[in-house]
Design a protein around this motif. Structure first.
Motif, PDB file in Angstrom:
ATOM      1  N   MET A   1     -13.670  52.338  12.541  1.00 58.08           N
ATOM      2  CA  MET A   1     -13.478  51.665  11.795  1.00 58.08           C
ATOM      3  C   MET A   1     -12.719  52.847  10.631  1.00 58.08           C
ATOM      4  SD  MET A   1     -15.782  49.363   9.147  1.00 58.08           S
ATOM      5  CE  MET A   1     -16.290  49.572  11.148  1.00 58.08           C
ATOM      6  N   GLU A   6     -12.518  52.650   1.636  1.00 62.16           N
ATOM      7  CA  GLU A   6     -12.775  52.135   0.626  1.00 62.16           C
ATOM      8  C   GLU A   6     -13.553  52.888  -0.400  1.00 62.16           C
ATOM      9  OE1 GLU A   6     -16.165  51.979   3.363  1.00 62.16           O
ATOM     10  OE2 GLU A   6     -14.403  50.555   4.725  1.00 62.16           O
ATOM     11  N   THR A  40       1.519  41.345   5.501  1.00 64.10           N
ATOM     12  CA  THR A  40       2.299  39.879   5.299  1.00 64.10           C
ATOM     13  C   THR A  40       3.283  40.914   4.328  1.00 64.10           C
ATOM     14  OG1 THR A  40       1.002  38.737   6.162  1.00 64.10           O
ATOM     15  CG2 THR A  40       2.266  37.609   5.288  1.00 64.10           C
ATOM     16  N   ASP A  73      -3.303  43.566   9.139  1.00 69.47           N
ATOM     17  CA  ASP A  73      -3.126  41.836   9.269  1.00 69.47           C
ATOM     18  C   ASP A  73      -2.532  41.604  10.359  1.00 69.47           C
ATOM     19  OD1 ASP A  73      -0.380  41.496   8.394  1.00 69.47           O
ATOM     20  OD2 ASP A  73      -1.476  40.094   6.289  1.00 69.47           O
ATOM     21  N   ILE A 105      -8.754  43.754  17.980  1.00 72.16           N
ATOM     22  CA  ILE A 105      -8.914  42.517  18.322  1.00 72.16           C
ATOM     23  C   ILE A 105      -7.689  41.430  17.503  1.00 72.16           C
ATOM     24  CG2 ILE A 105     -10.221  39.962  17.659  1.00 72.16           C
ATOM     25  CD1 ILE A 105     -12.940  41.817  17.169  1.00 72.16           C
TER      26      ILE A 105
ATOM     27  N   GLN B  10      -7.294  44.265  -2.837  1.00 73.76           N
ATOM     28  CA  GLN B  10      -6.327  43.353  -1.606  1.00 73.76           C
ATOM     29  C   GLN B  10      -7.151  43.796  -0.537  1.00 73.76           C
ATOM     30  OE1 GLN B  10      -3.283  43.541  -1.854  1.00 73.76           O
ATOM     31  NE2 GLN B  10      -2.888  42.724  -3.772  1.00 73.76           N
ATOM     32  N   ASN B  11      -7.003  43.456   0.179  1.00 72.43           N
ATOM     33  CA  ASN B  11      -7.027  43.118   1.710  1.00 72.43           C
ATOM     34  C   ASN B  11      -7.520  44.478   2.282  1.00 72.43           C
ATOM     35  OD1 ASN B  11      -8.110  42.126   3.861  1.00 72.43           O
ATOM     36  ND2 ASN B  11      -6.096  41.825   4.451  1.00 72.43           N
ATOM     37  N   ASN B  12      -8.935  45.149   1.704  1.00 73.63           N
ATOM     38  CA  ASN B  12      -9.163  46.457   2.541  1.00 73.63           C
ATOM     39  C   ASN B  12      -9.932  46.502   4.016  1.00 73.63           C
ATOM     40  OD1 ASN B  12     -11.746  46.058   2.073  1.00 73.63           O
ATOM     41  ND2 ASN B  12     -11.337  47.207   0.483  1.00 73.63           N
ATOM     42  N   MET B  13      -9.914  47.490   4.611  1.00 69.71           N
ATOM     43  CA  MET B  13     -10.630  46.812   6.135  1.00 69.71           C
ATOM     44  C   MET B  13     -11.783  47.119   6.532  1.00 69.71           C
ATOM     45  SD  MET B  13      -7.772  47.286   8.421  1.00 69.71           S
ATOM     46  CE  MET B  13      -8.565  47.638   9.655  1.00 69.71           C
ATOM     47  N   THR B  14     -12.795  46.714   4.767  1.00 65.84           N
ATOM     48  CA  THR B  14     -14.361  46.841   6.006  1.00 65.84           C
ATOM     49  C   THR B  14     -14.232  45.563   6.027  1.00 65.84           C
ATOM     50  OG1 THR B  14     -14.392  46.672   3.390  1.00 65.84           O
ATOM     51  CG2 THR B  14     -16.049  46.573   4.191  1.00 65.84           C
ATOM     52  N   ALA B  15     -15.156  45.908   7.451  1.00 69.56           N
ATOM     53  CA  ALA B  15     -15.902  44.932   8.389  1.00 69.56           C
ATOM     54  C   ALA B  15     -16.774  43.950   7.689  1.00 69.56           C
ATOM     55  CB  ALA B  15     -16.466  45.295   9.675  1.00 69.56           C
ATOM     56  N   MET B 102      -1.842  33.442  -3.967  1.00 66.24           N
ATOM     57  CA  MET B 102      -1.172  34.652  -3.267  1.00 66.24           C
ATOM     58  C   MET B 102      -2.413  35.221  -2.072  1.00 66.24           C
ATOM     59  SD  MET B 102       1.511  36.945  -3.946  1.00 66.24           S
ATOM     60  CE  MET B 102       2.614  38.005  -2.600  1.00 66.24           C
ATOM     61  N   ARG B 103      -3.014  34.475  -2.434  1.00 70.56           N
ATOM     62  CA  ARG B 103      -4.362  35.705  -1.301  1.00 70.56           C
ATOM     63  C   ARG B 103      -5.995  33.904  -1.195  1.00 70.56           C
ATOM     64  NH1 ARG B 103      -4.218  39.637  -0.338  1.00 70.56           N
ATOM     65  NH2 ARG B 103      -6.606  39.435   0.057  1.00 70.56           N
ATOM     66  N   LEU B 179       0.153  33.526   4.610  1.00 70.41           N
ATOM     67  CA  LEU B 179      -0.168  35.120   3.450  1.00 70.41           C
ATOM     68  C   LEU B 179      -1.517  36.058   3.904  1.00 70.41           C
ATOM     69  CD1 LEU B 179       1.442  33.386  -0.100  1.00 70.41           C
ATOM     70  CD2 LEU B 179       2.563  34.872   2.029  1.00 70.41           C
ATOM     71  N   ASP B 180      -1.403  35.344   5.242  1.00 71.54           N
ATOM     72  CA  ASP B 180      -2.790  36.220   5.311  1.00 71.54           C
ATOM     73  C   ASP B 180      -4.071  36.458   4.009  1.00 71.54           C
ATOM     74  OD1 ASP B 180      -3.102  37.879   7.912  1.00 71.54           O
ATOM     75  OD2 ASP B 180      -1.141  37.459   7.688  1.00 71.54           O
ATOM     76  N   ASP B 210     -13.249  37.172  12.313  1.00 67.98           N
ATOM     77  CA  ASP B 210     -14.163  37.999  12.687  1.00 67.98           C
ATOM     78  C   ASP B 210     -12.628  38.945  12.613  1.00 67.98           C
ATOM     79  OD1 ASP B 210     -16.222  37.509  13.053  1.00 67.98           O
ATOM     80  OD2 ASP B 210     -15.820  37.211  14.907  1.00 67.98           O
ATOM     81  N   THR B 211     -11.824  38.912  12.252  1.00 69.62           N
ATOM     82  CA  THR B 211     -10.468  39.743  12.458  1.00 69.62           C
ATOM     83  C   THR B 211      -9.767  39.916  11.039  1.00 69.62           C
ATOM     84  OG1 THR B 211      -9.442  37.911  13.328  1.00 69.62           O
ATOM     85  CG2 THR B 211      -9.696  39.564  14.726  1.00 69.62           C
ATOM     86  N   LEU B 212      -9.539  38.839  11.130  1.00 73.97           N
ATOM     87  CA  LEU B 212      -9.165  39.298   9.487  1.00 73.97           C
ATOM     88  C   LEU B 212      -9.318  39.528   8.582  1.00 73.97           C
ATOM     89  CD1 LEU B 212      -6.959  35.889   9.662  1.00 73.97           C
ATOM     90  CD2 LEU B 212      -5.805  38.842   9.982  1.00 73.97           C
TER      91      LEU B 212
END
Lengths: 392, 278
Positions: A1, A6, A40, A73, A105, B10-15, B102-103, B179-180, B210-212
């Protein structure tokens, strides 16, 4: 993670970063460290660099470090997986380091595609035969179009009955509403156009005839030209543009949404339901509009003759009575129903040819209008030759 | 509000469901929509959290589609605020609005693929519009999306009129994902699919979540989807959200419509199965 992205401040800093690759070489082992966002929106910058890496020869082992990727992504996953796959095919040992669960994944998700080989692009070569092919196809389609038109004409003449000849579904209401749409609605534009054209011809004729001192003969010129040719021809062209296109668009969009198929399975004859009322309405409306156009054109000519040449309306009408007779009027009006049928049939045939896309609808409407105007003019020429041959 | 705070995050990596306070990605407050003198939605409030799959149900004509279109800005609302990705679109300038566009991805009920373009070109439309990608990479990414939604690669050069209903749904989803995006809106994604295809589609949506870390807002009538894919269900009725909660909450609800919907003949069978597997 990943926790880096964050907390607020560093996340902002990360977002400003661009995607980047740091390559360190150690003999024939290569380590790639990926940094920044791999999404992207950012992969465009690194695509070229990644392709270079992919094509590098002689790499024995490849370590891919994902530890410093801030966001990830499918596009980023695809680029990295593509590199791994290409190098693996060349015999390199590929290792992923510091990949989080979600990254793993994602990398798995794009796995199938990475194995997919780029299909060779078949570039469109210039072909010398292509123009002839187009001509040939057009000639062939001319034949099938003619057959389709005859088919529609045939089923129309047989009547608007249902399948197996049950019932005569002639619907007076439908015909009346079509006459209203295609005939009554067209009156203003037809009147205006005919009056202007009549006026122009009268002015040009009077100007030329003035040299011979025979200005009064402009009445003969205008009268015969309008009655025999222009009144009906102009009206037909206007109706081809106005109603022919509408017929094609209506039938075409019904075809697109399978409404024609629905009519068929309900047991109705699509030609009878859709084409027949329109064709009948056109055959009634076009001669009427031609008569109106004749009057309007003569009115325009009379006005110009009066104001430009000083021929008073009384003299104009007297002269007109001598120059035209019933046969000149009939010579024009006889053509009108034929032109109506041509416009209706071409509109329907083109409508039936509409496929599934909006583009094909537009193309068929264009074809319908161009074709009907062209054929209306050709038929007018044939009539002129015929009348000349029989001295009508 | 100044422009900098209006930027969508923005898209962060938080699960997904990463614990703690859940982030609201779509917030609707007191939304009222009416056409003429007919009120469709009245003082409706709704929250959608990041990384969840929200199933939206309601009887025909209760305004599910109207709400969806209002959220997307395709309908006018009489009052209330809607914040998408933290941005109130009413007051947003062109730039922020574009950043939000876009999002977000949308799968319309009938696909709404551009009929004059092939599937591959359809997927590339948003990419072409928003990103400056080399053509080769764009092709690869479009083919990746085709693969991701479970379409065969030979569907790429086909036109929408040559595809089956299920394939159109998948192709439209591929375009929505081009555009994810952070959030996708699905309007009856499984209607018209066979049960196997629909189950695949549900799995696909879950995998993508789950992935994105995708957030999914799904209007659906498919009880299977509601039971198997959705984390939370909202029921629309009487011009507002009647109840929202997990599937267990739905089964416990006393609201007559909810009762007949989730405890009807068709639902009972699925309920049994779900409990057995649980």
């Amino acid at each position: 993670m990943l926790t880096k992205a964050e907390d607020g401040a560093s996340a902002d800093a990360q977002l400003q970063d661009n995607a980047d690759i740091a390559v360190t070489e150690d003999g024939d082992g290569v380590t790639c460290t990926f940094t920044g966002p791999w999404t992207t929106h950012s992969v465009a910058q690194v695509d070229a660099g990644m392709r270079e890496l992919e094509n590098r020869d002689g790499v024995r082992s490849l370590r891919l470090d994902l530890g410093q990727v801030s966001s990830f992504d499918t596009a980023g996953a695809w680029l990295i997986k593509r590199l791994a796959q290409k190098q693996a095919n060349k015999g390199a040992d590929v290792d992923f380091v510091n990949a989080s669960d979600t990254m793993a994944i994602l990398l798995d998700a794009v796995d199938e595609m990475a194995k997919f080989e780029d299909a060779p692009v078949t570039a469109g070569r210039f072909d010398w035969l292509a123009p002839f092919e187009i001509v040939g196809r057009n000639v062939a389609s001319l034949g099938t179009d003619f057959l389709a038109g005859m088919h529609i004409l045939g089923s129309t003449i047989r009547g608007a009955q249902m399948k197996l000849g049950r019932g005569h579904a002639i619907n007076p209401a439908a015909i009346a509403s079509q006459i209203d749409k295609m005939g009554v609605g067209a009156i203003p534009v037809v009147v205006l156009m005919a009056a202007i054209v009549g006026a122009i011809i009268a002015q040009q004729g009077a100007f030329q005839l003035r040299y011979f001192g025979a200005e009064i003969f402009v009445v003969d010129l205008v009268g015969i030209l309008i009655m025999r040719e222009l009144g009906v021809l102009l009206t037909a062209i206007m109706i081809a543009g106005r109603s022919g296109s509408a017929i094609t668009a209506e039938i075409g969009s019904m075809k697109m949404r399978e409404e024609i198929d629905a009519l068929q399975v309900i047991g109705l004859n699509p030609v009878g339901v859709l084409v027949f009322p329109r064709l009948v309405a056109l055959v009634i409306a076009l001669p009427c509009l031609s008569i109106i156009a004749n009057f309007a054109a003569l009115g325009g000519a009379m006005f110009v003759a009066w104001s430009y040449s000083g021929i008073p309306p009384q003299a104009f009408i007297d002269r007109l009575r001598e120059s035209i007779d019933l046969s000149s009027i009939l010579a024009g009006l006889i053509k009108a129903p034929f032109m109506a049928i041509i416009i209706g049939i071409i509109g329907s045939v083109e409508g039936m040819k509409v496929g599934g896309s909006a583009e094909s609808l537009g193309r068929q409407v264009t074809t319908s209008v161009v074709k009907s105007i062209f054929i209306v003019i050709v038929v007018d020429g044939l009539f002129a030759m015929f009348y000349a041959a029989i001295n009508f | 509000m100044d422009a900098s705070t209006q930027q969508p995050e923005q898209n962060n990596m938080t699960a997904p469901n990463g614990g703690g306070e859940r982030e609201v990605i779509l917030e609707a407050r007191d939304v009222t929509v009416s056409f003429g003198d007919k009120t469709i939605l009245e003082n409706l409030s709704l929250d959608v959290y990041r990384g969840e799959i929200l199933g939206f149900v309601g009887g025909s004509g209760t305004g599910k589609s109207v709400l969806l279109r209002t959220v997307l800005g395709l309908n006018k609302k009489q009052s209330g605020t809607i914040k998408l990705l933290g941005v109130d679109l009413d007051g947003a300038n062109e730039r922020t609005r574009m950043a939000v566009d876009m999002r977000t991805g949308v799968l319309f009920q009938h696909g709404a693929l551009f009929s004059a373009l092939t599937v591959l070109e359809n997927i590339q439309v948003p990419m072409r519009e928003y990103l400056d990608l080399p053509p080769k990479l764009m092709n690869e990414l479009a083919r990746l999306k085709i693969d991701l939604v479970g379409l065969p690669q030979d569907a790429g050069p086909k036109y929408p009129s040559e595809l089956s209903g299920g394939m159109i749904k998948r192709a439209a989803l591929a375009r929505a994902l081009a555009l994810d995006p952070a959030i996708v809106f699905l309007d009856e994604p499984t209607s018209g699919l066979d049960p196997i295809g629909a189950a695949d589609f549900d799995d696909l949506v879950k995998t993508l979540r789950d992935t994105l870390g995708l957030t999914v807002y799904m209007v659906t009538h498919d009880l299977d989807s509601l039971f198997s894919a959705c984390d939370r269900i909202a029921v629309l009725g009487k011009k507002r959200v009647l109840v929202d909660g997990t599937i267990e909450d739905m089964l416990k609800s006393d609201e007559p419509w909810v009762k007949s919907y989730f405890r009807g003949k068709r639902a009972r069978q699925i309920d049994l199965e779900a409990r057995e597997t649980a």
